[in-house]
Design a protein around this motif. Sequence first.
Motif, short mmCIF file in Angstrom:
data_model
loop_
_atom_site.label_atom_id
_atom_site.label_comp_id
_atom_site.label_asym_id
_atom_site.label_seq_id
_atom_site.Cartn_x
_atom_site.Cartn_y
_atom_site.Cartn_z
N ALA A 175 -64.90 127.43 76.49
CA ALA A 175 -63.97 128.14 77.36
C ALA A 175 -62.56 127.51 77.27
CB ALA A 175 -64.46 128.11 78.80
N TYR A 176 -62.52 126.19 77.27
CA TYR A 176 -61.22 125.53 77.14
C TYR A 176 -60.60 125.79 75.77
CZ TYR A 176 -61.10 123.25 81.67
OH TYR A 176 -61.01 123.01 83.02
N ALA A 177 -61.45 125.81 74.73
CA ALA A 177 -60.94 126.12 73.40
C ALA A 177 -60.36 127.52 73.37
CB ALA A 177 -62.05 125.97 72.36
N ALA A 178 -61.07 128.47 74.00
CA ALA A 178 -60.59 129.85 74.00
C ALA A 178 -59.27 129.94 74.78
CB ALA A 178 -61.64 130.76 74.63
N PHE A 228 -52.63 121.15 60.45
CA PHE A 228 -53.25 120.86 61.74
C PHE A 228 -53.72 122.13 62.43
CE2 PHE A 228 -49.30 121.69 64.21
CZ PHE A 228 -49.79 122.02 65.48
N ILE A 229 -52.97 123.22 62.24
CA ILE A 229 -53.40 124.51 62.80
C ILE A 229 -54.62 125.03 62.03
CG2 ILE A 229 -52.72 126.91 63.23
CD1 ILE A 229 -51.05 125.41 65.02
N THR A 230 -54.60 124.86 60.71
CA THR A 230 -55.72 125.34 59.90
C THR A 230 -57.03 124.73 60.38
OG1 THR A 230 -54.17 125.30 58.04
CG2 THR A 230 -56.48 125.68 57.52
N VAL A 231 -57.06 123.43 60.58
CA VAL A 231 -58.33 122.80 60.98
C VAL A 231 -58.66 123.14 62.43
CG1 VAL A 231 -58.31 120.94 59.29
CG2 VAL A 231 -57.25 120.57 61.48
N GLY A 232 -57.65 123.26 63.28
CA GLY A 232 -57.91 123.63 64.67
C GLY A 232 -58.52 125.02 64.72
N PHE A 233 -57.97 125.91 63.90
CA PHE A 233 -58.47 127.28 63.85
C PHE A 233 -59.91 127.30 63.33
CE2 PHE A 233 -58.81 131.47 61.74
CZ PHE A 233 -58.61 132.27 62.85
N ALA A 234 -60.16 126.52 62.29
CA ALA A 234 -61.52 126.45 61.74
C ALA A 234 -62.48 125.95 62.82
CB ALA A 234 -61.54 125.52 60.52
N ALA A 235 -62.07 124.94 63.56
CA ALA A 235 -62.94 124.40 64.60
C ALA A 235 -63.26 125.48 65.63
CB ALA A 235 -62.27 123.20 65.28
N PHE A 236 -62.24 126.25 66.01
CA PHE A 236 -62.46 127.28 67.02
C PHE A 236 -63.39 128.37 66.50
CE2 PHE A 236 -61.20 131.32 69.03
CZ PHE A 236 -61.65 131.03 70.31
N VAL A 237 -63.13 128.84 65.28
CA VAL A 237 -63.96 129.91 64.72
C VAL A 237 -65.42 129.46 64.62
CG1 VAL A 237 -64.39 131.26 62.62
CG2 VAL A 237 -62.06 131.03 63.50
#
Lengths: 312, 226
Positions: free
Chosen positions: B91-94, B121-130
């Motif tokens: 939920a916090y990630a979303a 840094f955005i690329t890996v953050g995005f990957a983590a979220f997906v």
Amino acid sequence: MLIHRPADVLPSEITPRSLFERRREFLARSGAGLIAGAALWHGLPADARAAAKLQTTPSPLSTTEPLTEHKAVTTYNNFYEFGTDKSDPARNAGRMAVRPWTVAVEGLVGKPRRFDIDNLLKLAPLEERIYRMRCVEGWSMVIPWVGFPLAALLKEVEPLGSAKYVEFLTHYDPEIMMRRPVLDWPYGEGLRLDEALHPLTILAVGLYGEVLPNQNGAPVRLVVPWKYGFKSAKSIVTIRLTEQQPATAWNKAAPQEYGFYSNVNPEVSHPRWSQATERRIGELRKRPTLMFNGYAEQVAGLYQGMDLKKFY
Amino acid sequence: MSLSLKTPSAATLSAIKAIVFVLCLLPAANLALGWRADALGANPIETITRASGEWTLRLLLITLAVTPLRRLTGLHWLLRLRRMLGLFAFAYAAAHFAIYLWLDQFFDWRAIALDILDRPFITVGFAAFVLLIPLAATSNSLAIRRLGGRRWQSLHRSVYGIAILAVVHFWWLVKADVLEPAIYALILAGLLGVRAWWRELERRRQLSVPPPAKHLQRPVIRIVPK
Ligand code: HEM
């Protein structure tokens, strides 16, 4: 890119219209300044002195954009010596004693000199310079600095013909500042001599008509409004004229991210932030970033023929 | 209510769950109130972006701490909190991602796409979220039943990789002072290290124990490659 003909600064920003529009405000402010004035300056405790008014004259180089709130300007700072969170400097910089303070001007100059800060304040008439300030992190402010052209100081020391660059070294005291080597202390910055002599480049000693708060780089700092904020070194103790390009703090820390020039340039992005837009502090939505932070008309000539993607 | 910490009654466990639920909501409530009161500093969007990111990471690590804590303390009911903690991390990630899309970028899809492609840094953050999405989607009893315990477990092992991506995301976004991400990295290394160590112990144990007599053999989950 090559510089041809910069066109993104409105003539209104450099004509004295700004001066005209702000005249009444200026009169009120300098009137108050006269009364509070120089008599108060000496013999006051440091904290009372921090609020002392400075007597200033307005400058045609000021922008007429709305000012960023005083509170934001003095509580949202990057001054890593006092902590890497932007709220740290306002909390911690009070520990720094800004009197007595001397600034040594040395190197390739005819008359090297050590200026006492109080003499430095009298070197040239203090002007109010309202400049845009663009941080490399993608935010910006409009700040009413008080200061005088760096050129006025450099004229005093008579730079030699061999001088090509100006290096700025800042105060570092491990007793009261960050000890971890986050950057290579003391923080050093540099300009090409012609950049340093440019009329927009100032040494600032105040903001909002008052003596510079410690967290903003008291007692004297550089302000170079067309470059990212980190070029404008704070709490300067040494100014050295050199033949070689001086090493600069952020360039040493991450050379592929921060170049020597670091001119505000929306077309050259930083690996971590697109530089195409910025958030003006106090506003919600981002706005486009202007070439040379909107000072292209005045400074683009300095970089004629240079590839600014290479010399970022 | 049972006072036994080892085997709390159903009522005690519900109370514990309610408390954890409220605790997990506190950071969000704090930010929401701070936003309304304009008390989040000069750059409130940056403040909430960072705070939501940091709470995502903290909750991920807390979720990962459940199993080792349970094993060290013998408090097996801790496992009953894990799903909620993991879902709060999501939920916090979303929220973090939504703040980025909305308040930071104002749905400037071109800039967002460029960010995801160009800024490591955005690329890996995005990957983590997906990668968190399938885990959140299968964090319910029905999904576990449908997938079967084994498959569910191997799917959810990706959380280790996600946590590593999250720390890398933090490490790459700081300008110079890596102290904070280094602390998170150390905690994560501890949480993953203790698992690897226990696994190694289990492997040795299985190797040293002679196979039981045929009639005693029950299906065991072997972690030693055959
Ligand atoms: C599981 C997923 C994620 C986790 C655990 C996470 C965690 C974090 C953390 C810990 C921070 C730093 C907070 C601080 O500086 O104190 C952060 C900042 C940030 N994250 Fe994430 N993040 C995740 C996903 C994302 C995604 C999907 C995006 C956008 C596409 C994103 C964009 C950002 C941005 C823009 C910042 C702020 C950078 C700055 O202020 O300079 N994050 N995140």
